[in-house]
Design a protein around this motif. Structure first.
Motif, PDB file in Angstrom:
ATOM      1  N   SER A   1     -27.583  32.386  22.772  1.00 24.00           N
ATOM      2  CA  SER A   1     -26.942  32.482  23.923  1.00 24.00           C
ATOM      3  C   SER A   1     -26.578  34.079  24.299  1.00 24.00           C
TER       4      SER A   1
ATOM      5  N   LYS B   1     -29.305  35.234  31.044  1.00 22.13           N
ATOM      6  CA  LYS B   1     -27.928  34.640  31.911  1.00 22.13           C
ATOM      7  C   LYS B   1     -26.765  35.522  31.449  1.00 22.13           C
TER       8      LYS B   1
ATOM      9  N   HIS C   1     -36.997  24.386  20.711  1.00 26.99           N
ATOM     10  CA  HIS C   1     -35.866  24.946  21.552  1.00 26.99           C
ATOM     11  C   HIS C   1     -35.634  24.247  22.918  1.00 26.99           C
TER      12      HIS C   1
ATOM     13  N   CYS D   1     -32.543  23.896  25.025  1.00 28.21           N
ATOM     14  CA  CYS D   1     -32.230  24.337  26.368  1.00 28.21           C
ATOM     15  C   CYS D   1     -33.174  23.472  27.070  1.00 28.21           C
TER      16      CYS D   1
HETATM   17  S1  SF4 Z   1     -28.030  30.218  26.337  1.00 27.89           S
HETATM   18 FE1  SF4 Z   1     -30.032  30.472  27.709  1.00 27.89          FE
HETATM   19  S2  SF4 Z   1     -31.551  29.933  25.922  1.00 27.89           S
HETATM   20 FE2  SF4 Z   1     -29.641  29.032  25.315  1.00 27.89          FE
HETATM   21  S3  SF4 Z   1     -29.502  27.028  25.984  1.00 27.89           S
HETATM   22 FE3  SF4 Z   1     -28.462  28.056  27.690  1.00 27.89          FE
HETATM   23  S4  SF4 Z   1     -29.966  28.640  29.108  1.00 27.89           S
HETATM   24 FE4  SF4 Z   1     -31.032  28.001  27.366  1.00 27.89          FE
END
Ligand code: SF4
Length: 217
Positions: free
Chosen positions: A203, A208, A185, A190
């Motif tokens: 996501s 976040k 990942h 990511c």
């Molecule tokens: S949603 Fe979270 S886990 Fe997915 S790419 Fe973005 S920061 Fe990384």
């Protein structure tokens, strides 16, 4: 009773497992010793580049005794394509000598013995224990550290703290798989500089976005 945060973390682990069903190490090796050498070479070097180097190297030198009697300059010339090759060369030769003299040319399967080998730190020992010996330990490299924190699997500020948090939430039988899922990942979605959040199927569960929802309430 499990709290909500624990449940979300379990959801994330389940999603990760489903996302990368074939997750495994990308390093190529023919024995536990070769895995150890490949992991030692992989510090500050991509697995692809390590494979390029070891595809020829492991044809010429197979076992600890083959490496133990090399001059460090000669091995350094063979592994020049990866970073820190002078140190890596010295450490691989010293480690090979110890394996030959003390362990009948076998790689020991316990942490203390592994970490006593030159150039073998906790992460390298964990990778070997995890992959070759099937131990439920979590190697924390730069990807595992970054993704675990971004997803909210850990708030640890050091690799050791993240390792401890992951050990507490990942079921032992999933440890090897989740380690490789986190790496994949991190490599493909990511990414360190520009994470592809728009393409990320995690996501909704990502820290976040969970924070954003809490902030809106
Ligand atoms: S949603 Fe979270 S886990 Fe997915 S790419 Fe973005 S920061 Fe990384």
């Amino acid at each position: 009773m499990k709290n909500n945060s624990f449940t979300v973390k379990q959801e994330i682990l389940k999603e990760l497992g489903g996302l990368y069903p074939e997750a495994r190490t990308e390093l190529e090796y023919g024995s536990t010793f070769q895995l150890l050498v490949a992991v030692m070479l992989s510090a500050q070097c991509t697995d692809r580049q390590v494979n390029r180097i070891t595809s020829g190297l492991f044809q010429k030198y197979v076992k600890p005794e083959d490496f133990a009697h090399l001059e460090w300059e000669d091995l350094a010339g063979e592994i020049k394509g990866c970073g820190l090759y002078r140190n890596k060369s010295r450490n691989i030769i010293k480690t090979s000598r110890i394996l030959e003299e003390k362990y009948h040319s076998r790689v020991p399967g316990d942490r203390e013995a592994l970490e006593s080998l030159p150039g073998v730190g906790r992460k390298t020992a964990n990778v070997v224990l995890n992959i070759a010996f099937g131990r439920p330990v979590m190697p924390v490299d730069t990807h595992v550290f970054r993704i675990s924190r971004r997803l909210g699997l850990s708030a640890g500020k050091t690799p050791a703290a993240v390792e401890k948090d992951l050990q507490a939430i990942v079921p032992p039988e999933w440890m090897g798989k989740i380690h490789h899922c986190l790496i994949l990942h991190g490599r493909h979605i990511c990414r360190a500089r520009s994470p592809l959040c728009g393409k990320c199927t995690l996501s909704v569960l990502c820290l976040k976005n969970r924070m954003a929802v809490v902030g809106e309430q």
